[in-house]
Design a protein around this motif. Structure first.
Motif: not given
Length: 551
Positions: A356-364
Protein backbone atom coordinates in the motif's frame (compact mmCIF):
# COMPACT_ATOMS: atom_id res chain seq x y z
CA UNK A 1 45.08 25.43 -1.57
CA UNK A 2 48.34 25.65 0.35
CA UNK A 3 48.20 24.31 3.90
CA UNK A 4 50.71 25.12 6.59
CA UNK A 5 51.38 24.34 10.22
CA UNK A 6 51.51 21.04 12.07
CA UNK A 7 49.37 17.93 12.19
CA UNK A 8 47.43 18.76 15.34
CA UNK A 9 44.18 19.12 13.42
CA UNK A 10 44.50 15.54 12.18
CA UNK A 11 45.54 14.27 15.60
CA UNK A 12 42.34 15.62 17.14
CA UNK A 13 40.02 13.59 14.92
CA UNK A 14 37.96 11.09 16.92
CA UNK A 15 36.75 7.82 15.43
CA UNK A 16 33.79 5.82 16.71
CA UNK A 17 33.46 3.26 13.87
CA UNK A 18 30.00 2.07 14.84
CA UNK A 19 29.50 0.10 11.61
CA UNK A 20 32.61 -2.02 12.06
CA UNK A 21 32.20 -2.30 15.84
CA UNK A 22 28.55 -3.28 15.99
CA UNK A 23 28.11 -5.42 12.87
CA UNK A 24 29.80 -8.73 12.03
CA UNK A 25 33.06 -8.77 10.10
CA UNK A 26 34.36 -11.23 7.53
CA UNK A 27 36.34 -13.95 9.34
CA UNK A 28 39.04 -13.97 6.64
CA UNK A 29 41.72 -11.29 6.83
CA UNK A 30 43.44 -11.89 3.50
CA UNK A 31 42.59 -9.57 0.62
CA UNK A 32 41.52 -11.75 -2.30
CA UNK A 33 38.39 -11.88 -4.45
CA UNK A 34 35.71 -14.08 -2.88
CA UNK A 35 32.11 -14.45 -1.79
CA UNK A 36 31.63 -13.10 1.73
CA UNK A 37 28.67 -14.36 3.76
CA UNK A 38 27.57 -13.99 7.35
CA UNK A 39 29.22 -10.57 7.48
CA UNK A 40 28.64 -7.01 6.36
CA UNK A 41 32.25 -6.01 5.69
CA UNK A 42 35.80 -7.20 5.25
CA UNK A 43 38.75 -5.44 6.84
CA UNK A 44 41.20 -4.37 4.16
CA UNK A 45 44.14 -1.99 3.98
CA UNK A 46 44.44 0.66 1.26
CA UNK A 47 47.17 -0.09 -1.26
CA UNK A 48 49.92 2.58 -1.09
CA UNK A 49 50.41 4.90 -4.05
CA UNK A 50 53.69 6.24 -5.38
CA UNK A 51 53.53 10.00 -4.87
CA UNK A 52 50.32 11.35 -3.32
CA UNK A 53 49.71 15.07 -3.67
CA UNK A 54 46.67 17.07 -2.65
CA UNK A 55 44.95 18.59 -5.67
CA UNK A 56 41.87 19.94 -3.84
CA UNK A 57 40.38 20.11 -0.37
CA UNK A 58 36.84 21.15 0.47
CA UNK A 59 37.32 23.37 3.49
CA UNK A 60 33.67 23.33 4.58
CA UNK A 61 33.58 19.50 4.43
CA UNK A 62 36.77 19.47 6.51
CA UNK A 63 34.95 21.61 9.08
CA UNK A 64 32.06 19.12 9.14
CA UNK A 65 34.39 16.44 10.47
CA UNK A 66 36.21 18.78 12.87
CA UNK A 67 39.31 19.22 10.72
CA UNK A 68 40.91 22.64 10.64
CA UNK A 69 42.77 23.00 7.35
CA UNK A 70 45.01 25.68 8.83
CA UNK A 71 46.30 23.17 11.40
CA UNK A 72 47.19 20.49 8.87
CA UNK A 73 50.32 19.62 7.01
CA UNK A 74 49.60 19.32 3.29
CA UNK A 75 51.90 16.37 2.75
CA UNK A 76 50.46 14.41 5.66
CA UNK A 77 46.96 15.19 4.46
CA UNK A 78 47.85 13.76 1.06
CA UNK A 79 49.29 10.62 2.66
CA UNK A 80 46.21 10.06 4.80
CA UNK A 81 43.65 10.92 2.14
CA UNK A 82 45.34 8.56 -0.32
CA UNK A 83 45.46 5.71 2.20
CA UNK A 84 49.25 5.73 2.48
CA UNK A 85 49.05 6.59 6.18
CA UNK A 86 46.39 5.73 8.76
CA UNK A 87 45.46 7.76 11.80
CA UNK A 88 44.96 6.14 15.22
CA UNK A 89 41.38 4.92 15.51
CA UNK A 90 40.83 4.29 11.80
CA UNK A 91 39.44 0.86 10.94
CA UNK A 92 39.68 0.39 7.14
CA UNK A 93 37.09 -1.91 5.63
CA UNK A 94 35.00 -2.57 2.51
CA UNK A 95 31.33 -3.43 2.84
CA UNK A 96 29.50 -6.20 1.01
CA UNK A 97 26.18 -5.73 -0.74
CA UNK A 98 24.31 -6.85 -3.82
CA UNK A 99 21.97 -5.13 -6.19
CA UNK A 100 19.87 -4.99 -9.32
CA UNK A 101 21.86 -3.57 -12.24
CA UNK A 102 19.85 -2.37 -15.25
CA UNK A 103 16.88 -4.30 -13.87
CA UNK A 104 18.67 -7.63 -13.38
CA UNK A 105 19.79 -9.21 -10.13
CA UNK A 106 23.61 -9.12 -10.06
CA UNK A 107 24.29 -11.04 -6.84
CA UNK A 108 27.18 -10.02 -4.62
CA UNK A 109 28.80 -6.70 -5.55
CA UNK A 110 30.33 -4.73 -2.66
CA UNK A 111 32.88 -1.95 -2.38
CA UNK A 112 35.12 -2.92 -5.26
CA UNK A 113 37.32 0.17 -5.11
CA UNK A 114 35.97 2.02 -2.11
CA UNK A 115 37.58 1.61 1.30
CA UNK A 116 35.96 3.10 4.40
CA UNK A 117 38.61 4.56 6.67
CA UNK A 118 36.20 4.76 9.58
CA UNK A 119 33.57 6.94 11.17
CA UNK A 120 34.76 10.26 12.56
CA UNK A 121 32.90 12.33 15.14
CA UNK A 122 32.55 15.96 14.10
CA UNK A 123 31.19 19.05 15.85
CA UNK A 124 27.92 18.46 17.65
CA UNK A 125 28.81 14.76 17.94
CA UNK A 126 27.69 14.24 14.35
CA UNK A 127 29.16 11.07 12.85
CA UNK A 128 30.64 11.02 9.33
CA UNK A 129 32.07 8.08 7.42
CA UNK A 130 35.23 8.74 5.41
CA UNK A 131 35.51 6.64 2.27
CA UNK A 132 38.39 6.55 -0.21
CA UNK A 133 37.37 5.79 -3.80
CA UNK A 134 40.25 4.38 -5.82
CA UNK A 135 42.44 3.25 -2.91
CA UNK A 136 43.12 -0.26 -4.23
CA UNK A 137 41.54 -3.70 -4.49
CA UNK A 138 39.20 -5.27 -1.98
CA UNK A 139 37.61 -8.74 -1.76
CA UNK A 140 34.83 -7.29 -3.92
CA UNK A 141 36.94 -5.92 -6.78
CA UNK A 142 36.10 -8.87 -9.03
CA UNK A 143 39.67 -9.10 -10.40
CA UNK A 144 39.86 -5.34 -11.07
CA UNK A 145 42.61 -3.08 -9.66
CA UNK A 146 40.44 -1.01 -7.31
CA UNK A 147 41.87 2.23 -8.69
CA UNK A 148 40.28 5.32 -10.23
CA UNK A 149 41.57 7.68 -12.89
CA UNK A 150 41.83 11.45 -12.74
CA UNK A 151 38.91 12.15 -15.10
CA UNK A 152 36.38 10.15 -13.08
CA UNK A 153 37.74 11.42 -9.76
CA UNK A 154 37.51 15.04 -10.86
CA UNK A 155 33.94 14.45 -11.98
CA UNK A 156 33.03 12.89 -8.63
CA UNK A 157 34.72 15.58 -6.54
CA UNK A 158 33.18 18.48 -8.44
CA UNK A 159 29.71 16.99 -8.75
CA UNK A 160 29.44 16.02 -5.08
CA UNK A 161 30.08 19.59 -4.07
CA UNK A 162 28.04 21.14 -6.90
CA UNK A 163 25.00 19.12 -5.91
CA UNK A 164 25.34 20.21 -2.30
CA UNK A 165 25.34 23.89 -3.23
CA UNK A 166 22.39 23.33 -5.56
CA UNK A 167 20.46 22.06 -2.55
CA UNK A 168 20.31 18.45 -3.76
CA UNK A 169 20.74 15.71 -1.10
CA UNK A 170 24.18 14.20 -1.73
CA UNK A 171 27.28 12.61 -0.33
CA UNK A 172 30.11 15.14 -0.03
CA UNK A 173 33.72 15.18 -1.21
CA UNK A 174 36.50 16.09 1.20
CA UNK A 175 39.54 15.81 -1.04
CA UNK A 176 41.00 14.96 -4.41
CA UNK A 177 44.48 13.44 -4.34
CA UNK A 178 46.75 12.67 -7.27
CA UNK A 179 48.48 9.31 -6.78
CA UNK A 180 51.53 9.69 -9.00
CA UNK A 181 50.63 6.33 -10.56
CA UNK A 182 49.26 5.50 -13.99
CA UNK A 183 46.05 3.50 -14.27
CA UNK A 184 45.16 1.56 -17.43
CA UNK A 185 41.61 1.98 -18.67
CA UNK A 186 39.74 1.22 -21.89
CA UNK A 187 37.62 4.37 -21.90
CA UNK A 188 35.54 3.44 -24.93
CA UNK A 189 35.51 -0.35 -24.41
CA UNK A 190 36.93 -0.67 -27.92
CA UNK A 191 40.03 -2.73 -27.18
CA UNK A 192 42.34 0.30 -27.00
CA UNK A 193 43.26 0.76 -23.34
CA UNK A 194 45.69 3.47 -22.29
CA UNK A 195 47.44 4.57 -19.14
CA UNK A 196 45.85 7.57 -17.42
CA UNK A 197 46.76 9.59 -14.30
CA UNK A 198 45.43 8.01 -11.10
CA UNK A 199 43.52 9.89 -8.40
CA UNK A 200 41.57 9.21 -5.21
CA UNK A 201 38.50 11.00 -3.86
CA UNK A 202 37.63 10.98 -0.17
CA UNK A 203 33.85 10.80 0.04
CA UNK A 204 32.00 11.81 3.20
CA UNK A 205 28.48 10.87 4.34
CA UNK A 206 26.66 9.97 7.55
CA UNK A 207 26.33 6.47 6.09
CA UNK A 208 27.05 4.59 2.87
CA UNK A 209 24.41 1.91 3.48
CA UNK A 210 22.61 1.08 0.24
CA UNK A 211 19.43 -0.71 -0.80
CA UNK A 212 21.73 -3.49 -1.98
CA UNK A 213 22.97 -4.24 1.54
CA UNK A 214 19.49 -5.44 2.45
CA UNK A 215 18.90 -7.13 -0.89
CA UNK A 216 21.94 -9.37 -0.61
CA UNK A 217 21.09 -10.52 2.91
CA UNK A 218 17.50 -11.26 1.87
CA UNK A 219 18.65 -13.16 -1.23
CA UNK A 220 20.87 -15.32 0.98
CA UNK A 221 18.15 -15.88 3.56
CA UNK A 222 20.28 -14.34 6.30
CA UNK A 223 17.31 -12.78 8.07
CA UNK A 224 18.95 -12.43 11.48
CA UNK A 225 21.72 -10.32 9.99
CA UNK A 226 19.20 -8.40 7.88
CA UNK A 227 17.27 -7.45 11.01
CA UNK A 228 20.52 -6.54 12.77
CA UNK A 229 21.40 -4.18 9.93
CA UNK A 230 17.91 -2.71 9.96
CA UNK A 231 18.10 -2.07 13.69
CA UNK A 232 21.59 -0.60 13.30
CA UNK A 233 20.53 1.84 10.58
CA UNK A 234 17.53 2.98 12.59
CA UNK A 235 19.61 3.37 15.75
CA UNK A 236 22.35 5.42 14.08
CA UNK A 237 20.41 7.54 11.61
CA UNK A 238 16.96 7.94 13.19
CA UNK A 239 17.32 8.64 16.92
CA UNK A 240 13.62 9.36 17.39
CA UNK A 241 12.76 5.88 16.08
CA UNK A 242 15.67 4.36 17.98
CA UNK A 243 14.13 5.30 21.32
CA UNK A 244 11.27 2.92 20.50
CA UNK A 245 13.47 0.03 19.39
CA UNK A 246 13.91 -1.21 22.94
CA UNK A 247 10.33 -2.40 22.81
CA UNK A 248 10.48 -6.18 22.60
CA UNK A 249 7.01 -6.66 21.19
CA UNK A 250 7.24 -7.93 17.61
CA UNK A 251 4.27 -5.88 16.43
CA UNK A 252 5.78 -2.71 17.88
CA UNK A 253 9.04 -3.34 16.05
CA UNK A 254 7.14 -3.94 12.82
CA UNK A 255 5.58 -0.48 13.10
CA UNK A 256 9.04 1.06 13.61
CA UNK A 257 10.40 -0.75 10.57
CA UNK A 258 7.47 0.45 8.48
CA UNK A 259 7.97 4.01 9.71
CA UNK A 260 11.62 3.77 8.66
CA UNK A 261 10.71 2.45 5.20
CA UNK A 262 8.24 5.33 4.78
CA UNK A 263 11.09 7.74 5.48
CA UNK A 264 13.29 6.05 2.90
CA UNK A 265 10.46 6.44 0.38
CA UNK A 266 10.07 10.14 1.18
CA UNK A 267 13.79 10.89 1.10
CA UNK A 268 14.18 9.05 -2.22
CA UNK A 269 11.27 11.02 -3.64
CA UNK A 270 12.79 14.28 -2.40
CA UNK A 271 16.16 13.45 -3.94
CA UNK A 272 14.76 12.55 -7.37
CA UNK A 273 12.48 15.61 -7.37
CA UNK A 274 15.54 17.80 -6.82
CA UNK A 275 17.32 16.00 -9.66
CA UNK A 276 14.44 16.89 -11.96
CA UNK A 277 14.38 20.48 -10.74
CA UNK A 278 18.01 21.16 -11.71
CA UNK A 279 18.08 18.92 -14.80
CA UNK A 280 20.40 16.25 -13.38
CA UNK A 281 20.52 12.69 -14.70
CA UNK A 282 22.22 10.12 -12.48
CA UNK A 283 22.81 7.65 -15.27
CA UNK A 284 23.21 4.48 -13.16
CA UNK A 285 20.26 4.13 -10.79
CA UNK A 286 21.07 0.53 -9.91
CA UNK A 287 19.85 -0.50 -6.46
CA UNK A 288 23.45 -0.78 -5.27
CA UNK A 289 23.74 2.96 -6.03
CA UNK A 290 20.74 3.93 -3.89
CA UNK A 291 21.38 5.34 -0.41
CA UNK A 292 18.90 4.55 2.38
CA UNK A 293 19.39 8.16 3.48
CA UNK A 294 18.14 9.52 0.16
CA UNK A 295 21.54 10.90 -0.78
CA UNK A 296 22.85 11.05 -4.34
CA UNK A 297 25.67 8.54 -4.37
CA UNK A 298 28.18 7.12 -6.89
CA UNK A 299 28.82 9.77 -9.51
CA UNK A 300 29.68 7.85 -12.64
CA UNK A 301 28.27 8.67 -16.10
CA UNK A 302 26.01 11.47 -14.83
CA UNK A 303 25.04 14.56 -16.75
CA UNK A 304 22.95 17.71 -16.83
CA UNK A 305 20.32 18.26 -19.47
CA UNK A 306 21.50 20.75 -22.07
CA UNK A 307 18.79 20.83 -24.73
CA UNK A 308 15.69 19.51 -22.98
CA UNK A 309 15.03 15.86 -23.75
CA UNK A 310 13.24 13.56 -21.26
CA UNK A 311 14.64 10.53 -23.13
CA UNK A 312 18.28 11.55 -22.71
CA UNK A 313 20.71 9.41 -20.74
CA UNK A 314 24.38 10.29 -20.22
CA UNK A 315 25.36 6.61 -19.93
CA UNK A 316 26.61 4.93 -23.11
CA UNK A 317 25.92 1.53 -21.52
CA UNK A 318 22.26 2.54 -21.25
CA UNK A 319 22.02 4.10 -24.71
CA UNK A 320 19.92 1.29 -26.16
CA UNK A 321 17.56 0.62 -23.26
CA UNK A 322 17.51 4.17 -21.82
CA UNK A 323 16.29 2.72 -18.56
CA UNK A 324 17.87 5.56 -16.60
CA UNK A 325 16.84 8.44 -18.85
CA UNK A 326 15.92 11.82 -17.38
CA UNK A 327 12.15 11.42 -17.56
CA UNK A 328 12.23 7.89 -16.12
CA UNK A 329 14.06 8.64 -12.88
CA UNK A 330 10.99 8.86 -10.63
CA UNK A 331 9.65 5.55 -11.97
CA UNK A 332 13.03 3.88 -11.45
CA UNK A 333 13.17 5.28 -7.91
CA UNK A 334 9.85 3.57 -7.19
CA UNK A 335 11.03 0.33 -8.81
CA UNK A 336 14.14 0.37 -6.63
CA UNK A 337 12.03 0.96 -3.51
CA UNK A 338 9.92 -2.04 -4.52
CA UNK A 339 13.10 -4.16 -4.51
CA UNK A 340 14.00 -2.82 -1.07
CA UNK A 341 10.50 -3.64 0.20
CA UNK A 342 10.88 -7.19 -1.14
CA UNK A 343 14.12 -7.53 0.77
CA UNK A 344 12.63 -6.18 4.01
CA UNK A 345 9.39 -8.12 3.99
CA UNK A 346 10.81 -11.41 5.37
CA UNK A 347 11.62 -9.45 8.54
CA UNK A 348 8.68 -7.02 8.57
CA UNK A 349 6.18 -9.67 7.45
CA UNK A 350 3.56 -7.18 6.37
CA UNK A 351 3.45 -7.31 2.57
CA UNK A 352 0.04 -5.66 2.48
CA UNK A 353 1.20 -2.49 4.23
CA UNK A 354 4.42 -2.34 2.23
CA UNK A 355 2.44 -2.75 -0.98
CA UNK A 356 0.00 0.00 0.00
CA UNK A 357 2.91 2.35 0.69
CA UNK A 358 4.41 1.58 -2.70
CA UNK A 359 1.02 1.97 -4.41
CA UNK A 360 0.70 5.46 -2.95
CA UNK A 361 4.06 6.56 -4.30
CA UNK A 362 3.15 7.46 -7.92
CA UNK A 363 0.62 10.00 -6.71
CA UNK A 364 3.04 11.30 -4.06
CA UNK A 365 5.85 11.62 -6.59
CA UNK A 366 3.53 13.41 -9.00
CA UNK A 367 2.35 15.82 -6.32
CA UNK A 368 5.95 16.61 -5.39
CA UNK A 369 6.83 17.11 -9.07
CA UNK A 370 3.96 19.51 -9.61
CA UNK A 371 4.83 21.57 -6.56
CA UNK A 372 8.46 21.67 -7.71
CA UNK A 373 7.36 22.83 -11.16
CA UNK A 374 5.11 25.47 -9.65
CA UNK A 375 8.16 26.82 -7.83
CA UNK A 376 10.19 26.91 -11.04
CA UNK A 377 7.38 28.84 -12.71
CA UNK A 378 7.06 31.36 -9.89
CA UNK A 379 3.69 30.07 -8.73
CA UNK A 380 2.62 29.07 -5.21
CA UNK A 381 2.04 25.44 -4.26
CA UNK A 382 -1.70 26.17 -4.30
CA UNK A 383 -1.50 26.56 -8.08
CA UNK A 384 -1.27 22.78 -8.50
CA UNK A 385 -4.94 22.58 -7.46
CA UNK A 386 -6.02 24.76 -10.36
CA UNK A 387 -8.02 22.71 -12.89
CA UNK A 388 -5.79 23.92 -15.73
CA UNK A 389 -2.43 23.35 -14.04
CA UNK A 390 -1.89 19.95 -15.69
CA UNK A 391 -2.63 21.56 -19.03
CA UNK A 392 -0.10 24.30 -18.27
CA UNK A 393 2.61 21.71 -17.57
CA UNK A 394 1.63 19.63 -20.59
CA UNK A 395 1.92 22.64 -22.85
CA UNK A 396 5.29 23.49 -21.37
CA UNK A 397 6.53 19.95 -21.99
CA UNK A 398 5.42 20.10 -25.62
CA UNK A 399 7.10 23.46 -26.03
CA UNK A 400 10.41 22.31 -24.54
CA UNK A 401 10.40 19.16 -26.67
CA UNK A 402 9.48 20.96 -29.88
CA UNK A 403 13.05 21.95 -30.70
CA UNK A 404 16.45 22.20 -29.03
CA UNK A 405 15.91 24.41 -25.97
CA UNK A 406 18.42 24.69 -23.16
CA UNK A 407 16.58 23.78 -19.94
CA UNK A 408 18.70 25.76 -17.47
CA UNK A 409 18.81 28.93 -19.57
CA UNK A 410 15.09 28.72 -20.41
CA UNK A 411 13.99 28.79 -16.79
CA UNK A 412 16.48 31.46 -15.85
CA UNK A 413 15.21 33.67 -18.70
CA UNK A 414 11.65 32.95 -17.64
CA UNK A 415 12.27 34.79 -14.37
CA UNK A 416 12.31 38.18 -16.08
CA UNK A 417 9.21 37.35 -18.08
CA UNK A 418 7.31 36.29 -14.94
CA UNK A 419 8.36 39.37 -12.98
CA UNK A 420 7.24 42.11 -15.33
CA UNK A 421 5.33 44.87 -13.63
CA UNK A 422 2.49 45.24 -16.10
CA UNK A 423 -0.10 42.94 -17.61
CA UNK A 424 1.05 43.50 -21.20
CA UNK A 425 4.07 41.25 -21.40
CA UNK A 426 6.67 41.22 -24.09
CA UNK A 427 6.85 38.19 -26.33
CA UNK A 428 7.89 35.02 -24.52
CA UNK A 429 10.00 34.11 -27.56
CA UNK A 430 12.02 37.32 -27.29
CA UNK A 431 12.71 36.70 -23.61
CA UNK A 432 13.78 33.07 -23.86
CA UNK A 433 15.61 33.27 -27.21
CA UNK A 434 19.06 32.89 -25.52
CA UNK A 435 17.97 29.34 -24.61
CA UNK A 436 17.32 28.28 -28.20
CA UNK A 437 19.99 26.22 -29.93
CA UNK A 438 20.46 27.24 -33.60
CA UNK A 439 18.55 25.00 -36.00
CA UNK A 440 18.23 24.92 -39.76
CA UNK A 441 14.99 26.63 -40.77
CA UNK A 442 14.62 28.71 -37.60
CA UNK A 443 13.85 32.42 -37.83
CA UNK A 444 15.86 35.33 -36.42
CA UNK A 445 14.66 34.55 -32.88
CA UNK A 446 15.75 30.94 -33.17
CA UNK A 447 12.22 29.51 -33.31
CA UNK A 448 11.23 27.03 -35.99
CA UNK A 449 8.20 28.74 -37.62
CA UNK A 450 5.78 25.83 -37.16
CA UNK A 451 6.50 25.92 -33.40
CA UNK A 452 5.34 29.50 -32.95
CA UNK A 453 1.76 28.46 -32.04
CA UNK A 454 3.15 26.35 -29.17
CA UNK A 455 4.98 29.37 -27.75
CA UNK A 456 1.98 31.66 -28.27
CA UNK A 457 -0.51 29.27 -26.65
CA UNK A 458 1.69 28.51 -23.69
CA UNK A 459 2.44 32.19 -23.15
CA UNK A 460 -1.28 32.87 -22.91
CA UNK A 461 -1.82 30.03 -20.43
CA UNK A 462 1.17 31.04 -18.32
CA UNK A 463 0.14 34.69 -18.28
CA UNK A 464 -3.28 33.67 -16.99
CA UNK A 465 -1.67 31.86 -14.07
CA UNK A 466 0.69 34.75 -13.32
CA UNK A 467 -2.27 37.13 -13.13
CA UNK A 468 -4.44 34.80 -11.09
CA UNK A 469 -1.66 34.03 -8.61
CA UNK A 470 -0.33 37.57 -8.46
CA UNK A 471 2.74 38.19 -6.37
CA UNK A 472 5.11 40.99 -5.57
CA UNK A 473 7.66 40.92 -8.39
CA UNK A 474 10.63 41.04 -6.00
CA UNK A 475 9.32 38.07 -4.02
CA UNK A 476 8.51 36.12 -7.17
CA UNK A 477 11.96 36.84 -8.59
CA UNK A 478 13.68 35.71 -5.39
CA UNK A 479 11.64 32.50 -5.28
CA UNK A 480 12.28 31.68 -8.93
CA UNK A 481 15.99 32.41 -8.61
CA UNK A 482 16.13 30.00 -5.68
CA UNK A 483 14.48 27.25 -7.76
CA UNK A 484 16.30 27.80 -11.06
CA UNK A 485 20.11 27.80 -11.06
CA UNK A 486 22.18 30.07 -13.26
CA UNK A 487 25.14 27.68 -13.23
CA UNK A 488 25.13 23.90 -13.47
CA UNK A 489 28.09 21.58 -13.90
CA UNK A 490 27.66 20.74 -17.56
CA UNK A 491 29.67 17.78 -18.81
CA UNK A 492 31.65 19.78 -21.34
CA UNK A 493 32.76 22.24 -18.63
CA UNK A 494 34.06 19.41 -16.48
CA UNK A 495 35.82 17.85 -19.46
CA UNK A 496 37.59 21.13 -20.16
CA UNK A 497 38.77 21.19 -16.54
CA UNK A 498 40.00 17.59 -16.86
CA UNK A 499 41.85 18.42 -20.08
CA UNK A 500 43.57 21.30 -18.33
CA UNK A 501 44.58 19.27 -15.30
CA UNK A 502 46.05 16.55 -17.47
CA UNK A 503 48.24 19.27 -19.01
CA UNK A 504 49.17 20.71 -15.61
CA UNK A 505 46.82 23.70 -15.87
CA UNK A 506 44.20 24.03 -13.14
CA UNK A 507 42.65 27.30 -14.31
CA UNK A 508 39.34 25.84 -15.47
CA UNK A 509 39.17 23.47 -12.50
CA UNK A 510 39.58 26.35 -10.05
CA UNK A 511 36.95 28.37 -11.88
CA UNK A 512 34.43 25.53 -11.52
CA UNK A 513 35.30 25.14 -7.84
CA UNK A 514 34.51 28.80 -7.33
CA UNK A 515 31.31 28.94 -9.38
CA UNK A 516 29.71 25.75 -8.09
CA UNK A 517 29.46 27.37 -4.66
CA UNK A 518 27.09 30.07 -5.97
CA UNK A 519 24.90 28.39 -8.58
CA UNK A 520 21.90 30.70 -8.08
CA UNK A 521 23.85 33.95 -8.29
CA UNK A 522 23.97 35.96 -11.52
CA UNK A 523 27.41 35.43 -13.02
CA UNK A 524 29.83 38.27 -13.58
CA UNK A 525 30.40 39.24 -17.20
CA UNK A 526 33.78 37.49 -17.20
CA UNK A 527 32.08 34.24 -16.14
CA UNK A 528 29.13 34.34 -18.54
CA UNK A 529 30.67 31.65 -20.73
CA UNK A 530 30.09 29.13 -17.92
CA UNK A 531 26.32 29.68 -18.20
CA UNK A 532 26.14 29.59 -21.98
CA UNK A 533 24.57 26.97 -24.22
CA UNK A 534 26.63 23.89 -24.91
CA UNK A 535 28.89 24.63 -27.90
CA UNK A 536 28.49 22.62 -31.08
CA UNK A 537 31.93 21.02 -30.73
CA UNK A 538 30.83 19.40 -27.45
CA UNK A 539 27.80 17.61 -28.86
CA UNK A 540 29.63 14.43 -29.77
CA UNK A 541 33.02 14.72 -28.11
CA UNK A 542 33.82 12.00 -25.56
CA UNK A 543 33.18 13.15 -22.00
CA UNK A 544 31.15 16.17 -23.09
CA UNK A 545 27.76 14.53 -23.55
CA UNK A 546 27.54 10.78 -22.96
CA UNK A 547 30.07 8.80 -20.93
CA UNK A 548 30.90 5.20 -20.22
CA UNK A 549 31.23 3.61 -16.79
CA UNK A 550 35.00 3.27 -17.32
CA UNK A 551 36.97 4.91 -14.55
Amino acid sequence: MALTGNSSGLDRLRFSNRFSRQLPADSIDENFCRQVSGALFSRVQPTPVKAPSLLALSVDVAELIGLSAADCDQQQLARILSGNELLPGMDPHASVYGGHQFGNWAGQLGDGRAINLGEVIGPGEKAWTLQLKGAGPTPFSRQADGRAVLRSSVREFLCSEAMHYLGVPTTRALSLVLTGDRVVRDMFYDGNPKAEPGAIVCRVAPSFVRFGHFELLAARGDLNLLESLLSFVISTDHPDLATRLSESDKDARRVIYLDWFARVCRSTQDMVTHWMRVGFVHGVMNTDNMSVLGLTIDYGPYGWIDDYNPDWTPNTTDEGQRRYRFGQQAAVGRWNLFQLANALNPVIQDAETLQSMLNAMPAEFERARKEMMAGKLGLPAAAVEHPSFDELLGGLERLLCSQAIDMTIFYRCLIEYACQHDSSPVSLIDVISPALYPLAGSDRTGVVPENRPLFRDWQESYQTFLLQFAADSDSRRANMRAANPEFVLRNYLVQQAIDGLEQGDRTEFDSLLRLLKQPYTDLAEADQRFAARRPDWARQRAGCSMLSCSS
